[in-house]
Design a protein around this motif. Sequence first.
Motif, PDB file in Angstrom:
ATOM      1  N   GLU A 106       0.833  -1.210   0.000  1.00 16.40           N
ATOM      2  CA  GLU A 106       0.000   0.000   0.000  1.00 16.40           C
ATOM      3  C   GLU A 106       0.863   1.253   0.000  1.00 16.40           C
ATOM      4  N   LEU A 107       1.859   1.280   0.883  1.00 20.31           N
ATOM      5  CA  LEU A 107       2.743   2.442   0.980  1.00 20.31           C
ATOM      6  C   LEU A 107       3.505   2.671  -0.324  1.00 20.31           C
ATOM      7  N   MET A 108       4.061   1.601  -0.883  1.00 17.70           N
ATOM      8  CA  MET A 108       4.859   1.725  -2.098  1.00 17.70           C
ATOM      9  C   MET A 108       4.003   2.142  -3.287  1.00 17.70           C
ATOM     10  N   LEU A 109       2.848   1.498  -3.442  1.00 18.53           N
ATOM     11  CA  LEU A 109       1.989   1.779  -4.593  1.00 18.53           C
ATOM     12  C   LEU A 109       1.409   3.190  -4.537  1.00 18.53           C
ATOM     13  N   LEU A 110       0.935   3.584  -3.353  1.00 15.56           N
ATOM     14  CA  LEU A 110       0.325   4.910  -3.239  1.00 15.56           C
ATOM     15  C   LEU A 110       1.369   6.022  -3.301  1.00 15.56           C
ATOM     16  N   SER A 111       2.567   5.760  -2.787  1.00 19.61           N
ATOM     17  CA  SER A 111       3.649   6.754  -2.901  1.00 19.61           C
ATOM     18  C   SER A 111       4.025   6.952  -4.366  1.00 19.61           C
ATOM     19  N   TYR A 112       4.105   5.836  -5.101  1.00 24.22           N
ATOM     20  CA  TYR A 112       4.401   5.910  -6.543  1.00 24.22           C
ATOM     21  C   TYR A 112       3.288   6.649  -7.283  1.00 24.22           C
ATOM     22  N   ALA A 113       2.021   6.326  -6.949  1.00 20.97           N
ATOM     23  CA  ALA A 113       0.882   6.980  -7.601  1.00 20.97           C
ATOM     24  C   ALA A 113       0.888   8.481  -7.325  1.00 20.97           C
ATOM     25  N   LEU A 114       1.145   8.857  -6.076  1.00 26.06           N
ATOM     26  CA  LEU A 114       1.178  10.276  -5.703  1.00 26.06           C
ATOM     27  C   LEU A 114       2.253  11.021  -6.494  1.00 26.06           C
ATOM     28  N   TYR A 115       3.445  10.424  -6.570  1.00 26.59           N
ATOM     29  CA  TYR A 115       4.555  11.052  -7.300  1.00 26.59           C
ATOM     30  C   TYR A 115       4.233  11.178  -8.787  1.00 26.59           C
ATOM     31  N   MET A 116       3.710  10.104  -9.380  1.00 30.27           N
ATOM     32  CA  MET A 116       3.436  10.107 -10.816  1.00 30.27           C
ATOM     33  C   MET A 116       2.255  11.013 -11.180  1.00 30.27           C
ATOM     34  N   PHE A 117       1.240  11.030 -10.337  1.00 28.35           N
ATOM     35  CA  PHE A 117       0.108  11.927 -10.599  1.00 28.35           C
ATOM     36  C   PHE A 117       0.559  13.382 -10.557  1.00 28.35           C
ATOM     37  N   TYR A 118       1.415  13.708  -9.607  1.00 28.42           N
ATOM     38  CA  TYR A 118       1.897  15.085  -9.532  1.00 28.42           C
ATOM     39  C   TYR A 118       2.800  15.399 -10.726  1.00 28.42           C
ATOM     40  N   LYS A 119       3.687  14.472 -11.041  1.00 21.30           N
ATOM     41  CA  LYS A 119       4.621  14.697 -12.153  1.00 21.30           C
ATOM     42  C   LYS A 119       3.873  14.875 -13.480  1.00 21.30           C
TER      43      LYS A 119
END
Length: 242
Positions: free
Chosen positions: A223-236
Motif C-alpha cells: 500500500e505504501l509503495m503503490l500509493l507513494s508511486y501513484a502520488l509522485y506520478m500523478f503530480y509529475k
Amino acid sequence: MKSPELLRETANVLEEIEEKIKKLTSLSPRKKQNALNKIQEAKENFRKMAGEVVIDNEELAEFFLKRAVRLKNATNNKSIEKLGEKEYMKDVEAMLRYSRAIPYDFAGYMKYVNRAYKAYVWGMISFFVVTAFLPVEFKITSLILLIPILLSLLSLRKRGHTGLMLAFAALPIPMITGALAVRAYLDVFISPTGLQEAAQGLGVSPSTAQVIAGAMILFGIAELMLLSYALYMFYKHRHAFL
C-alpha cells in the motif's frame, strides 16, 4: 500524418494572438502580461510537439486549431469588453492547459498516467484489505473515504482534473494507515504481548494471528509503495488532466 502540420498551424495562430494582445487596451497591465506569458508558453509547447508526434490524432489537432482561431477572433478590445476580462482569461488559460496536455495525446505519455492509475487502484485495494483487520475506527475511516475514492477513480479514468484533486485529498490517510498497520503488525513478531493481544483481538490462535500479521505487513508495505508511486506520478504528470 496531418497532426504535425495542424499543431504547427496552431502555434502560428498563437503567435498572431501574441501580437494582438500587445496592442490591447482592454486588459489591465498585469492581466495583459499574464496573457502574453501563457500564450507564449502555449505557442512553444505546440511548436515543440509538432516535431515530436508519434500518435496521429488529426481530430484532436483540428480541435486545438479551432480553439486557437476562436481565441484569435476574440482578441480585440471590443470582444473582450463584451466577454469580460475574466472570461477571456479563462480561454487563454484553456489554451495553455491544452498545450501542456498534448504530449499525452500525441507523444504516447499516457502510458505513465496509466501506470499511476493502476498503482492507485491496487494501493487502495491494499488499503481496504488492511483496514479490514484493524480496529473499528479505521474501518469507519475507510468507509468514509470509499465514495471520494470511487469518484476519483471514475474521473481519473476520463483524465478529469476533479479526479486528480480528489486523489490528492484521499491519498494521505491510506498512506498513514499503511504505515501504522506495518508498525502495529510488526509488534506481533517482536513482542509476546503484541502476539497475545492480536490473537485475542482477532479471535484466532497465536499461530494464525502471526500468519494474518505477516500478510497485513505485506499488504501495508505494498500500500505504501503503490500509493507513494501513484502520488509522485500523478503530480509529475498532472498536466495530463484537464
